[in-house]
Scaffold this motif. Structure first.
Motif, mmCIF file in Angstrom:
data_model
loop_
_atom_site.group_PDB
_atom_site.id
_atom_site.type_symbol
_atom_site.label_atom_id
_atom_site.label_comp_id
_atom_site.label_asym_id
_atom_site.label_seq_id
_atom_site.Cartn_x
_atom_site.Cartn_y
_atom_site.Cartn_z
ATOM 1 N N PRO A 125 3.161 -1.727 21.779
ATOM 2 C CA PRO A 125 3.455 -3.062 21.254
ATOM 3 C C PRO A 125 4.676 -3.667 21.952
ATOM 4 C CG PRO A 125 3.551 -1.374 19.520
ATOM 5 C CD PRO A 125 3.507 -0.665 20.824
ATOM 6 N N LYS A 126 4.746 -5.015 22.007
ATOM 7 C CA LYS A 126 5.867 -5.647 22.715
ATOM 8 C C LYS A 126 6.994 -6.068 21.788
ATOM 9 C CE LYS A 126 4.380 -8.997 25.230
ATOM 10 N NZ LYS A 126 3.681 -9.943 26.117
ATOM 11 N N PHE A 127 6.671 -6.342 20.505
ATOM 12 C CA PHE A 127 7.733 -6.737 19.570
ATOM 13 C C PHE A 127 7.323 -6.229 18.188
ATOM 14 C CE2 PHE A 127 4.678 -10.058 20.351
ATOM 15 C CZ PHE A 127 4.282 -10.458 19.090
ATOM 16 N N ARG A 128 8.184 -6.439 17.190
ATOM 17 C CA ARG A 128 7.927 -5.748 15.933
ATOM 18 C C ARG A 128 6.723 -6.287 15.160
ATOM 19 N NH1 ARG A 128 13.460 -4.827 12.874
ATOM 20 N NH2 ARG A 128 13.561 -7.090 12.975
ATOM 21 N N VAL A 150 5.831 -0.936 1.891
ATOM 22 C CA VAL A 150 7.136 -1.289 1.336
ATOM 23 C C VAL A 150 7.334 -0.596 -0.022
ATOM 24 C CG1 VAL A 150 8.467 -3.212 0.380
ATOM 25 C CG2 VAL A 150 7.388 -3.442 2.589
ATOM 26 N N ALA A 151 6.224 -0.364 -0.726
ATOM 27 C CA ALA A 151 6.322 0.226 -2.066
ATOM 28 C C ALA A 151 6.531 1.748 -2.028
ATOM 29 C CB ALA A 151 5.061 -0.109 -2.853
ATOM 30 N N LEU A 152 6.272 2.387 -0.870
ATOM 31 C CA LEU A 152 6.392 3.854 -0.790
ATOM 32 C C LEU A 152 7.833 4.271 -0.521
ATOM 33 C CD1 LEU A 152 3.318 4.696 1.503
ATOM 34 C CD2 LEU A 152 3.487 5.118 -0.954
ATOM 35 N N THR A 153 8.151 5.537 -0.822
ATOM 36 C CA THR A 153 9.460 6.071 -0.409
ATOM 37 C C THR A 153 9.448 6.188 1.117
ATOM 38 O OG1 THR A 153 8.669 8.334 -0.480
ATOM 39 C CG2 THR A 153 9.628 7.456 -2.506
ATOM 40 N N GLU A 154 10.642 6.235 1.700
ATOM 41 C CA GLU A 154 10.705 6.255 3.168
ATOM 42 C C GLU A 154 9.943 7.455 3.730
ATOM 43 O OE1 GLU A 154 13.769 5.940 6.920
ATOM 44 O OE2 GLU A 154 14.522 5.652 4.896
ATOM 45 N N LYS A 155 10.110 8.610 3.080
ATOM 46 C CA LYS A 155 9.495 9.829 3.598
ATOM 47 C C LYS A 155 7.960 9.699 3.583
ATOM 48 C CE LYS A 155 9.393 14.784 2.864
ATOM 49 N NZ LYS A 155 9.451 15.751 1.774
ATOM 50 N N TYR A 213 11.564 -2.941 10.087
ATOM 51 C CA TYR A 213 11.115 -4.337 10.148
ATOM 52 C C TYR A 213 10.657 -4.813 8.765
ATOM 53 C CZ TYR A 213 7.935 -8.176 11.624
ATOM 54 O OH TYR A 213 7.275 -9.361 11.786
ATOM 55 N N LEU A 214 9.819 -4.014 8.109
ATOM 56 C CA LEU A 214 9.300 -4.409 6.790
ATOM 57 C C LEU A 214 10.427 -4.488 5.756
ATOM 58 C CD1 LEU A 214 5.997 -2.315 6.732
ATOM 59 C CD2 LEU A 214 6.169 -4.803 6.827
ATOM 60 N N HIS A 215 11.348 -3.512 5.796
ATOM 61 C CA HIS A 215 12.421 -3.507 4.794
ATOM 62 C C HIS A 215 13.403 -4.660 5.022
ATOM 63 C CE1 HIS A 215 11.029 -0.181 2.504
ATOM 64 N NE2 HIS A 215 11.017 0.641 3.538
ATOM 65 N N GLU A 216 13.639 -5.022 6.292
ATOM 66 C CA GLU A 216 14.518 -6.178 6.570
ATOM 67 C C GLU A 216 13.916 -7.454 6.008
ATOM 68 O OE1 GLU A 216 15.730 -6.841 10.709
ATOM 69 O OE2 GLU A 216 15.976 -4.668 10.841
ATOM 70 N N ALA A 246 15.501 -9.763 3.114
ATOM 71 C CA ALA A 246 15.848 -11.163 3.383
ATOM 72 C C ALA A 246 15.174 -12.110 2.392
ATOM 73 C CB ALA A 246 15.438 -11.529 4.808
ATOM 74 N N THR A 247 13.930 -11.835 2.017
ATOM 75 C CA THR A 247 13.193 -12.817 1.203
ATOM 76 C C THR A 247 12.717 -12.232 -0.123
ATOM 77 O OG1 THR A 247 11.203 -12.261 2.458
ATOM 78 C CG2 THR A 247 12.406 -14.214 3.153
ATOM 79 N N GLY A 248 13.067 -10.982 -0.408
ATOM 80 C CA GLY A 248 12.672 -10.401 -1.691
ATOM 81 C C GLY A 248 11.278 -9.778 -1.688
ATOM 82 N N VAL A 249 10.369 -10.319 -0.865
ATOM 83 C CA VAL A 249 9.016 -9.758 -0.764
ATOM 84 C C VAL A 249 8.573 -9.842 0.694
ATOM 85 C CG1 VAL A 249 8.083 -10.244 -3.072
ATOM 86 C CG2 VAL A 249 8.135 -12.046 -1.354
ATOM 87 N N VAL A 250 7.529 -9.087 1.050
ATOM 88 C CA VAL A 250 6.963 -9.254 2.399
ATOM 89 C C VAL A 250 5.690 -10.093 2.278
ATOM 90 C CG1 VAL A 250 7.861 -7.122 3.393
ATOM 91 C CG2 VAL A 250 5.666 -7.084 2.201
#
Length: 761
Positions: free
Chosen positions: A359-362, A567-572, A595-598, A602-606
């Motif tokens: 991929p070239k960007f996020r 986004v709803a899962l734990t990081e692991k 990327y998803l967590h940022e 920033a906006t509260g939801v993805v």
């Protein structure tokens, strides 16, 4: 039952000597073909389906060589045709057969075409366009003995106007021969199979042979940097991608690198060679001359070039035996395309196909992750067949009438035999005949002059003088989408190229981005744009229509669902899921989660399949901007943006500039003191259709598609074959035609352009 029992002893002995056993496509396909019924064989690449289709036909013809043309093979790609001819030499030599095979495409020299007329081959390999030309020329008499028609790579044309054009040519072939010709369709895996079957057989009964075993994939999504936000000192990810690509190429025998546009193909091949300090890679795309393409394909097959950088020009069934790795730079944009491309590696039956996606960007990484997961599950998008494209119908009617006088009843029956036109009403047909017979004012637009004679009392139509020449000179459906070169104003170098539609909307003094720099337009000439640098000024992002592959809605919904779940899962657990199910390497997985967590922070939801995010902010010069973020793709965003612009203009009196992509819509409101309230951005389903229909007719898209459709319908004809009318001339003519045609609500090409913009685009 033994599938080889269907063949003569000689053919059977040759096959058993050459192969261990029939593949599933062959053992299931031969009995269906031998029954004489129409057949569709669906199987993955490299499963022997071409031989499955040919062998029974060759076996039947072997005893009577030289008795005229009896088997036609049609494939949408020229490269594939030369390939098939080469692959037929094996069986024909093995059977010591006298059968003659000829290839006829747009590249075939006149000398060979004339020779085919004098002494027709037993087997002809050709393209959809050349089949149309054969049916519309002196050569049509050589087709009267055809018994079998093989349609290869059906999945590549079924969903397009080119497919509708081919379907009508096939019905014309049936009418010419008098008896129904047996049709054998070959397709890579498609959903739904029944629909492709109806396309091949024109809705008549057909045997569906599903030999689709999923190919084993060795797939990884690779990110060569720790953090894609700060890829390196040049703030570009490319310097990190090149060495990785080079390392992979050097570890494998032959590699194909697929990119999504021609410019990138050229640039990437150049960079790899610079880095390797030798000629390692060659570019392969549609703009190369045939000799170069054939030479490059040969070198790759023999394993002499280690790497080929290609656009979609190589993704269909060309047999690339030596290729053991496919690299895809950027997400392939759809699951079907991803499988088709990665399937080029390990082309033999049962071989593992090895693919790497860079991929070239996020945002691209998110799409690639979901495509990779769906590729492994085999969840390809559904094929939708266009209904009643009237521009294609007009071209074929002129060609039919040029060859014979035909009653309108028979013509209606003939056309409805083709599946894309199965529901064509008599009214629609007569509307097109009206246009071709001179109902609209040709004193205002010369090309509206009659092309056919419609004798309404006897109910017959026939071609006028020049009808055949007109049809032959303008055959086919592939549109002419010119690109304008961008050059520095003082005789300086070339900066790049812009799509004609972008240039069409541009004016001198405007600024745009190209190659990450801003340029100001100084002058637009008939085929180039002259610019000067304008550093630091905000500019519009250009678009290239011909290259843009919009994200399918199904894939968009899957991307939204994955974003929401991750986004709803734990990081692991999210990392484990990305690495195991989505085939990401560890760096790719960490980048994607960041990327998803940022976005969530920033906006509260993805943005997801259930949530639309609307952001409002002032830009650096203090104007209001509104961004609407959803994953559903540009086919949803484009009409939505059109409707929004209309809504804000009508309700708040605001002029809005909008751009859209697969990930959302950005609105620029230069005159607004406050951003528009949210309820103005949310449109109800019943008002959106009305807004889009009114707006689309004024859009640049409508004008450009109208031009392409008018050209297909022979209203903006070329004067001589092989010579294109300059685009500015075509555009002027199309504008003139559109002004005349807008006065008539039922003008077929206006109706077709609405249909295409609202259904296909």
């Amino acid at each position: 039952m033994d599938p080889l029992g269907l063949f003569s002893p000689e053919t059977r002995a040759w096959f058993e000597g050459a192969f261990a056993a029939p593949t599933p496509a062959q053992s299931l396909g031969w009995p269906a073909i031998a029954s004489g019924r129409h057949t569709l064989i669906q199987a993955p690449t490299g499963s022997g389906k071409t031989l499955a289709a040919f062998l029974y036909g060759i076996d039947g013809l072997a005893s009577s060589p030289g008795e005229g043309l009896r088997l036609i093979y049609v494939s949408p790609l020229k490269a594939l045709n030369y390939d098939i001819e080469r692959n037929l030499r094996g069986p024909l030599a093995g059977l010591r057969s006298e059968l003659r095979v000829a290839v006829r495409t747009g590249d075939t020299p006149q000398r060979e075409r004339t020779a085919m007329l004098k002494e027709p081959p037993d087997i002809l390999i050709t393209t959809p366009e050349s089949l149309f030309l054969l049916l519309t020329s002196r050569a049509r008499d050589t087709l009267r003995g055809v018994r079998t028609l093989i349609l290869d790579e059906v999945h590549a044309v079924a969903g397009t106007k080119r497919g509708a054009h081919l379907a009508l040519s096939v019905e014309r072939l049936d009418r010419l021969v008098g008896d129904p010709v047996q049709r054998v369709g070959l397709s890579a895996t498609q959903r739904p199979l029944e629909e492709i079957g109806r396309f091949v057989a024109g809705g008549r009964p057909i045997e569906l042979v599903d030999a689709g075993s999923a190919k084993q994939l060795d797939l990884r999504v690779v990110v060569p940097v720790e953090d894609m936000r700060e890829p390196g000192e040049s703030s570009s990810i490319w310097p990190s991608i090149y060495p990785e690509l080079l390392a992979l190429v050097e570890q494998h025998r032959s590699t194909i690198v697929f990119v999504n546009n021609r410019r990138l193909a050229e640039r990437l091949a150049l960079r790899l060679n610079e880095l390797a300090e030798r000629e390692l890679a060659r570019a392969h795309h549609g703009s190369l001359a045939r000799e170069q393409r054939v030479e490059i394909e040969e070198l790759l097959k023999r394993g002499e070039i280690p790497c080929l950088v290609a656009t979609s020009s190589l993704e269909l069934g060309i047999d690339m035996g030596a290729v053991d790795l496919v690299i895809q730079v950027e997400s392939p944009k759809s699951v079907a395309r991803g499988l088709q491309r990665v399937g080029r590696a390990g082309h033999e039956l049962g071989a593992v196909s090895k693919g790497r996606i860079f991929p070239k960007f996020r945002g691209d990484l998110l799409e690639a992750a979901v495509v990779a997961e769906r590729m492994q599950a085999g969840a390809i998008e559904e094929t939708v067949i266009p209904r009643n494209p009237l521009d294609v119908l007009a071209q074929q009617i002129v060609a039919i009438c040029a060859e014979e006088e035909i009653s309108v009843d028979e013509l209606h029956e003939l056309v409805r035999g083709a599946y894309p036109f199965a529901e064509l009403s008599r009214l629609q047909l007569e509307n097109v005949l009206d246009m071709l017979a001179g109902r609209y004012p040709s004193d205002e637009f010369a090309e509206l002059r009659p092309r056919i004679v419609w004798d309404r009392t006897r109910g017959l139509v026939r071609g006028r003088a020049g009808a055949r020449r007109l049809a032959v000179t303008n055959a086919g459906t592939i549109p002419d989408r010119g690109l304008f070169g961008v050059h520095l104003v003082d005789g300086g170098g070339r900066v790049g190229e812009l799509d004609e539609e972008m240039v069409y909307e541009a004016r001198a003094g405007q600024t745009f981005m190209l190659g990450a720099s801003t340029w100001r337009i100084e002058e637009i000439t008939r085929d180039r744009v002259l610019v000067s640098p304008a550093p630091g000024v905000p500019g519009a992002v250009p678009f290239w229509k011909g290259e843009g592959i919009g994200r399918p809605y199904e894939l968009g919904a899957a991307i939204g669902k994955a974003s929401r779940e991750l986004v709803a899962l734990t990081e692991k657990r999210a990392l484990t899921r990305l690495i195991e199910e989505h085939a990401l390497d560890e760096r790719a997985a960490r980048n994607l989660l960041a990327y998803l967590h940022e976005q969530a922070a920033a906006t509260g939801v993805v943005p997801s399949d259930r949530t639309i995010v609307v952001e409002r902010f002032r830009d650096e010069i203090g104007d209001w901007r509104v961004c609407i973020l959803t994953p559903f793709g540009s086919r949803v965003h484009a009409p939505w943006a059109l409707a929004l612009a209309a809504r804000l203009r009508d309700s708040l009196g605001l002029e809005v500039q909008s751009i859209w992509s697969d990930d959302g819509i950005a609105l620029h409101l230069p005159d607004a003191d406050v951003p528009p309230p949210t309820q103005e951005l949310v449109l109800s389903p019943d008002e959106i259709e009305e807004l889009v229909v009114t707006e689309v007719a004024q859009s640049a898209l409508f004008g450009a598609r109208f031009r392409e459709n008018a050209a297909r319908a022979l209203l903006i004809p070329r004067r001589r074959p092989g010579q294109r009318t300059p685009l500015w001339q075509q555009r002027l003519k199309a504008q003139g035609l559109l002004q005349v045609a807008r006065r008539y609500g039922s003008f077929p090409i206006i109706l077709e352009t609405y249909r295409e913009c609202l259904q296909d685009v």
